[in-house]
Design a protein around this motif. Structure first.
Motif, PDB file in Angstrom:
ATOM      1  N   ASN A 155       0.852  -1.314   0.104  1.00  0.00           N
ATOM      2  CA  ASN A 155       0.207   0.093   0.098  1.00  0.00           C
ATOM      3  C   ASN A 155       0.887   1.197   0.072  1.00  0.00           C
ATOM      4  O   ASN A 155       1.727   1.453   0.646  1.00  0.00           O
ATOM      5  N   TYR A 203       0.467   5.664  -0.278  1.00  0.00           N
ATOM      6  CA  TYR A 203      -0.519   6.739  -0.253  1.00  0.00           C
ATOM      7  C   TYR A 203       0.079   7.759  -0.505  1.00  0.00           C
ATOM      8  O   TYR A 203       1.363   8.358  -0.025  1.00  0.00           O
ATOM      9  N   HIS A 263      -4.521   6.149  -3.191  1.00  0.00           N
ATOM     10  CA  HIS A 263      -4.239   5.095  -2.463  1.00  0.00           C
ATOM     11  C   HIS A 263      -3.769   4.047  -3.828  1.00  0.00           C
ATOM     12  O   HIS A 263      -4.659   3.812  -4.279  1.00  0.00           O
ATOM     13  N   SER A 313       2.222   1.245   3.612  1.00  0.00           N
ATOM     14  CA  SER A 313       1.714   0.322   4.675  1.00  0.00           C
ATOM     15  C   SER A 313       1.881  -1.316   4.437  1.00  0.00           C
ATOM     16  O   SER A 313       1.815  -1.452   2.852  1.00  0.00           O
ATOM     17  N   SER A 319      -2.027  -5.754   4.628  1.00  0.00           N
ATOM     18  CA  SER A 319      -2.918  -6.886   5.171  1.00  0.00           C
ATOM     19  C   SER A 319      -4.043  -6.366   5.709  1.00  0.00           C
ATOM     20  O   SER A 319      -4.302  -5.025   5.906  1.00  0.00           O
ATOM     21  N   SER A 320      -5.198  -7.060   5.874  1.00  0.00           N
ATOM     22  CA  SER A 320      -6.352  -6.275   6.505  1.00  0.00           C
ATOM     23  C   SER A 320      -6.008  -5.992   7.971  1.00  0.00           C
ATOM     24  O   SER A 320      -5.108  -6.598   8.560  1.00  0.00           O
ATOM     25  N   PRO A 321      -6.926  -5.253   8.397  1.00  0.00           N
ATOM     26  CA  PRO A 321      -6.592  -4.716   9.928  1.00  0.00           C
ATOM     27  C   PRO A 321      -6.506  -5.880  10.980  1.00  0.00           C
ATOM     28  O   PRO A 321      -7.379  -7.000  11.096  1.00  0.00           O
ATOM     29  N   GLY A 328      -9.149  -6.507  13.281  1.00  0.00           N
ATOM     30  CA  GLY A 328     -10.136  -5.494  13.112  1.00  0.00           C
ATOM     31  C   GLY A 328      -9.588  -4.285  13.487  1.00  0.00           C
ATOM     32  O   GLY A 328     -10.433  -3.157  13.173  1.00  0.00           O
ATOM     33  N   PHE A 329      -8.210  -3.948  13.858  1.00  0.00           N
ATOM     34  CA  PHE A 329      -7.795  -2.460  13.820  1.00  0.00           C
ATOM     35  C   PHE A 329      -7.203  -1.938  12.978  1.00  0.00           C
ATOM     36  O   PHE A 329      -7.125  -2.818  11.988  1.00  0.00           O
ATOM     37  N   GLY A 330      -6.871  -0.602  12.694  1.00  0.00           N
ATOM     38  CA  GLY A 330      -6.418  -0.012  11.677  1.00  0.00           C
ATOM     39  C   GLY A 330      -5.031  -0.590  11.446  1.00  0.00           C
ATOM     40  O   GLY A 330      -4.377  -1.017  12.482  1.00  0.00           O
ATOM     41  N   GLU A 331      -4.728  -0.171  10.359  1.00  0.00           N
ATOM     42  CA  GLU A 331      -3.316  -0.588   9.787  1.00  0.00           C
ATOM     43  C   GLU A 331      -2.411   0.679   9.780  1.00  0.00           C
ATOM     44  O   GLU A 331      -2.798   1.764   9.547  1.00  0.00           O
ATOM     45  N   THR A 332      -1.053   0.568  10.417  1.00  0.00           N
ATOM     46  CA  THR A 332      -0.255   1.729  10.616  1.00  0.00           C
ATOM     47  C   THR A 332       0.302   2.091   9.067  1.00  0.00           C
ATOM     48  O   THR A 332       0.729   1.283   8.465  1.00  0.00           O
ATOM     49  N   GLN A 333       0.023   3.505   9.053  1.00  0.00           N
ATOM     50  CA  GLN A 333       0.683   3.982   7.830  1.00  0.00           C
ATOM     51  C   GLN A 333       2.019   4.660   8.204  1.00  0.00           C
ATOM     52  O   GLN A 333       2.271   5.473   9.227  1.00  0.00           O
ATOM     53  N   PHE A 340       4.699   7.426   7.421  1.00  0.00           N
ATOM     54  CA  PHE A 340       5.065   8.379   6.449  1.00  0.00           C
ATOM     55  C   PHE A 340       6.459   8.743   6.291  1.00  0.00           C
ATOM     56  O   PHE A 340       7.345   8.448   7.006  1.00  0.00           O
ATOM     57  N   GLY A 341       6.786   9.554   5.123  1.00  0.00           N
ATOM     58  CA  GLY A 341       8.106  10.021   4.934  1.00  0.00           C
ATOM     59  C   GLY A 341       8.044  11.409   5.229  1.00  0.00           C
ATOM     60  O   GLY A 341       6.931  11.894   5.694  1.00  0.00           O
TER      61      GLY A 341
END
Lengths: 119, 113
Positions: free
Chosen positions: A31, A33, A48, A95, A98-100, A103-108, A110-111
């Motif tokens: 992923n 963004y 994305h 990121s 994978s799916s969360p 059920g939690f969000g996935e860490t992105q 950043f540059g």
């Protein structure tokens, strides 16, 4: 492990010119963004990628912006022709893809961003 | 239309004090609320995150308080230190599109020694 890198760190161009921003995500991250922060305002989602495919480009301001992700690795964001209102900090994030977990969000991740100033 | 509203824009706190940053949202479909911390010259980095099934999450000196009925959440930094001086962003995403983050406008925190 190298983080997300962006090039250039700063760019000053004149209205009407073209600028291309580059992002290298963390190796193995499917992923990718792009976000933008105009001075003092919120960080806004632009688009994305999942590998080389655009999953969601709902935040792209207009057709002067073109994003590509060659071979699912690095990505470029081209602004052509640049306008004054395009000034801001452009962030890239990646990121794993994978799916969360649970059920939690996935860490992105950043540059550091590219600071674009259009005069 | 900004989906996540953040306040204050800037905050000055004495060393050892409590820093509090507030965020509010309208979209009840949001179900993941991360906070990101950004130091000058660096990109934002995940600090702590919460889901609406709990009212509080604590990690060290950082606590998220979540009020689902009021659609508000806040970051509390206990015993604030000069090294905490940074810009903090709250964010939200929804399960239908968990990759798309809606960020607040940021709070620049300055912790005075």
């Amino acid at each position: 492990e190298a983080g997300v890198t962006q090039f250039p760190s700063h760019s000053v161009i004149e209205k009407g010119q073209t600028v291309t921003l580059r992002c290298d995500p963390i190796s193995g991250h499917d992923n990718l963004y792009w976000y933008r922060r105009v001075m003092g305002k919120e960080i806004k989602f632009l688009l994305h990628f999942v590998k080389e495919s655009k999953q969601d480009e709902s935040g792209m301001p207009n057709n002067r912006f073109l994003a590509e992700r060659t071979g699912g690795t690095y990505s470029t964001l081209k602004v052509q022709p640049a306008e004054l209102e395009d000034s801001g900090v452009y962030f890239c994030a990646s990121s794993q893809g994978s799916s969360p977990a649970g059920g939690f969000g996935e860490t992105q991740y950043f540059g550091p961003g590219t600071r674009l100033l259009v005069l | 239309q900004q989906q996540v509203k953040q306040s204050p824009q800037s905050l000055i706190v004495q060393k050892g004090g409590i820093s509090i940053i507030n965020c509010a949202y309208e979209n009840t479909a949001f179900d993941y609320f991360p906070w990101y911390q950004q130091f000058p010259g660096k990109g934002p980095a995940l600090l702590i995150a919460i889901r609406p099934d709990v009212s509080e999450k604590k990690e060290g000196r950082f606590t998220i308080s979540f009020n689902k009925s009021a659609k508000q959440f806040s970051l509390h930094i206990m015993d604030s230190q000069p090294g905490d001086s940074a810009t903090y962003f709250c964010a939200a995403s929804m399960v239908q599109n968990f990759n798309k983050f809606y960020f607040g406008s940021g709070t620049k925190l300055n912790v005075k020694p």
